[in-house]
Write an enzyme that holds these catalytic residues in place. Structure first.
Site, PDB file in Angstrom:
ATOM      1  N   TRP A 165      32.682  42.097  49.911  1.00 53.13           N
ATOM      2  CA  TRP A 165      33.340  42.144  51.331  1.00 53.13           C
ATOM      3  C   TRP A 165      35.219  41.923  51.278  1.00 53.13           C
ATOM      4  CZ3 TRP A 165      36.930  37.882  53.485  1.00 53.13           C
ATOM      5  CH2 TRP A 165      37.598  38.602  55.309  1.00 53.13           C
ATOM      6  N   GLU A 223      51.636  33.543  50.642  1.00 52.14           N
ATOM      7  CA  GLU A 223      51.660  34.191  51.727  1.00 52.14           C
ATOM      8  C   GLU A 223      51.511  33.207  52.844  1.00 52.14           C
ATOM      9  OE1 GLU A 223      47.233  34.413  51.127  1.00 52.14           O
ATOM     10  OE2 GLU A 223      47.661  36.208  52.616  1.00 52.14           O
ATOM     11  N   ARG A 230      47.504  33.943  42.309  1.00 53.41           N
ATOM     12  CA  ARG A 230      47.228  33.472  43.193  1.00 53.41           C
ATOM     13  C   ARG A 230      46.217  32.190  43.534  1.00 53.41           C
ATOM     14  NH1 ARG A 230      45.505  35.860  47.366  1.00 53.41           N
ATOM     15  NH2 ARG A 230      47.288  35.611  48.367  1.00 53.41           N
ATOM     16  N   ARG A 264      52.713  41.862  54.147  1.00 52.26           N
ATOM     17  CA  ARG A 264      52.036  42.211  53.806  1.00 52.26           C
ATOM     18  C   ARG A 264      50.992  43.750  54.552  1.00 52.26           C
ATOM     19  NH1 ARG A 264      45.412  39.912  52.781  1.00 52.26           N
ATOM     20  NH2 ARG A 264      45.240  40.368  55.633  1.00 52.26           N
ATOM     21  N   HIS A 270      41.476  43.844  48.344  1.00 51.75           N
ATOM     22  CA  HIS A 270      40.060  42.113  48.746  1.00 51.75           C
ATOM     23  C   HIS A 270      39.008  42.699  47.447  1.00 51.75           C
ATOM     24  CE1 HIS A 270      38.646  39.404  52.168  1.00 51.75           C
ATOM     25  NE2 HIS A 270      40.162  39.227  51.614  1.00 51.75           N
TER      26      HIS A 270
END
Ligand code: KDG
Ligand code: MG
Length: 403
Positions: free
Chosen positions: A403, A340, A284, A147, A213
């Site tokens: 955020w 991840e 995810r 990533r 994000h």
């Protein structure tokens, strides 16, 4: 046999972790990860004040019944605090069941479907030379998927890019959250050439991923996905706010860049429209925040109907207990995609000695009975809780943003 003892252990070996420990009347110990980054103590209270007393005396073998008892029995459904607490109970019970059977959890889930779980590492740089060096370092460690997050010239701090330290850790140990600045235009202009340069540097082989994000509108995300198409991303993550499937529908209509979402989802109900309408390619969710091993497997089975693969969240706020849970599921399901792997600091691995191991770009959960993760309680006690927050984001005019 009954659950005889239940306690919550909070430790902060560099960052906070909340762990549920269950002990049976035969002395079998099970651990569950109950870490909710930046809101840890809410889950501690949910467990200590409301759930632990309900667990004492129950049959530890009745995992699904206990899950239903806690989920339906609360009346108030879902949400990160409730579901992180239920997840921890579920994972601890699977740990116990594996230890009672003398088998690693993945064997109880049907056995291995593959030799190991493909993982992606994190690379970042404030600028292009730093990013290229960081991607190179991860590839040299043996990762096949990376990533890539990069600084944006007009922005002092950017998600995924550490300033003044070697590893990126989003939560800050402070009384108030850090404030960051967001400018979608600057970001959208900057990112496509970065991935063009990474492909020019590293060629077509390594899988490249990127995390937005949850910051873009559907239209902005569609523009980004389209601009990245020539650079063949493995996935573009969390392009739009997760609670709005219609934003993803718009993105989907305009780009063939693969999409992933789900780290803030807590139940199969959060995932349902996105999975049934095939609005992403990878889901995810994590065992830590989406109902433990039992519920995660159910989400992945629903995903399988739409040819969607798993891509479990595995940031540093997922403890080694949560990581092991994800790996056991990942090894056993047919539609595993990628996992991840944001490496923990060595001290975290000392507090949670674990059997999972990295080899040739993959993680294997190991063959110890249960999850294969222990907790060094004496070491954990030497690192007490420290208040920490995730940052908040504002636009240039002061408006709050995701955020
Ligand atoms: O607690 C929040 C982090 O887990 C999150 O910011 C990390 O988005 C993340 C990722 O994909 O690792
Ligand atoms: Mg993410």
């Amino acid at each position: 046999m009954i659950i005889e003892h239940a306690e919550v252990i909070v430790t902060s070996p560099g960052r906070n972790f909340v762990t549920l420990k269950l002990v049976t009347s035969d002395g079998v110990v099970g651990y569950g990860d109950a870490t909710l980054n930046g809101r840890e103590l809410a889950v501690v209270s949910y467990l200590r004040d409301h759930l632990l007393a309900l667990l004492i005396g129950r049959d530890p073998q009745r995992i699904e019944d206990t899950w239903q008892y806690l989920y339906r029995g609360a009346y108030w459904r879902g949400g990160p605090v409730t579901m992180t607490a239920i997840s921890a109970v579920d994972v601890a019970l699977w740990d116990i069941k594996g230890k009672l059977a003398g088998l690693p959890v993945y064997q109880l889930l049907g056995g291995a479907c593959r030799d190991g779980c493909l993982v992606y590492a994190h690379a970042f740089g404030r600028d292009m030379p730093e990013l290229v060096a960081s991607v190179s370092a991860q590839l040299e460690l043996g990762y096949r998927a990376v990533r890539a997050q990069v600084g944006v010239p007009q922005l002092a701090k950017v998600y995924g890019v550490a300033v003044g330290r070697e590893t990126y850790e989003p939560a800050t140990r402070a009384a108030l959250p850090d404030e960051e600045l967001w400018d979608a235009g600057a970001y959208l202009r900057h990112i496509p050439p970065v991935f063009a340069a990474l492909r020019a540097q590293f060629g077509p082989e390594p899988a490249l991923l990127h995390d937005v994000h949850h910051r873009l509108t559907g239209l902005q995300a569609a523009q980004l996905g389209r601009a990245l198409e020539p650079h063949d991303l493995f996935w573009l993550e969390d392009v739009t706010p997760a609670e709005n499937p219609d934003a993803l529908r718009l993105v989907r209509a305009h780009t063939i860049t693969p999409l992933a979402i789900g780290e803030v989802f807590n139940t199969i109900w959060d995932c349902r429209t996105i999975l049934q309408d095939r609005l992403v390619d990878y889901i995810r969710t994590s065992a830590t925040h989406a109902g433990g091993i039992s519920h995660l497997r159910r989400i992945f089975t629903l995903a399988e109907l739409s040819q969607i693969r798993s891509g479990c969240h595995g940031a540093t706020d997922i403890s080694p207990v949560g990581m092991a849970a994800a790996l056991h599921v990942g090894l056993a399901i047919p539609n595993f995609g990628i996992q991840e792997h944001m490496r923990h600091e060595p001290l975290v691995d000392d507090v949670f000695p674990h059997a999972y191991r990295f080899d040739d770009g993959r993680l294997h959960p190991g063959d110890e009975p249960g999850l294969g993760v222990a907790l060094d309680e004496a070491l954990a006690a030497r690192h007490p809780y420290v208040a920490a927050y995730l940052p908040v984001n504002r636009l240039g005019d002061g408006t709050m943003h995701d955020w």
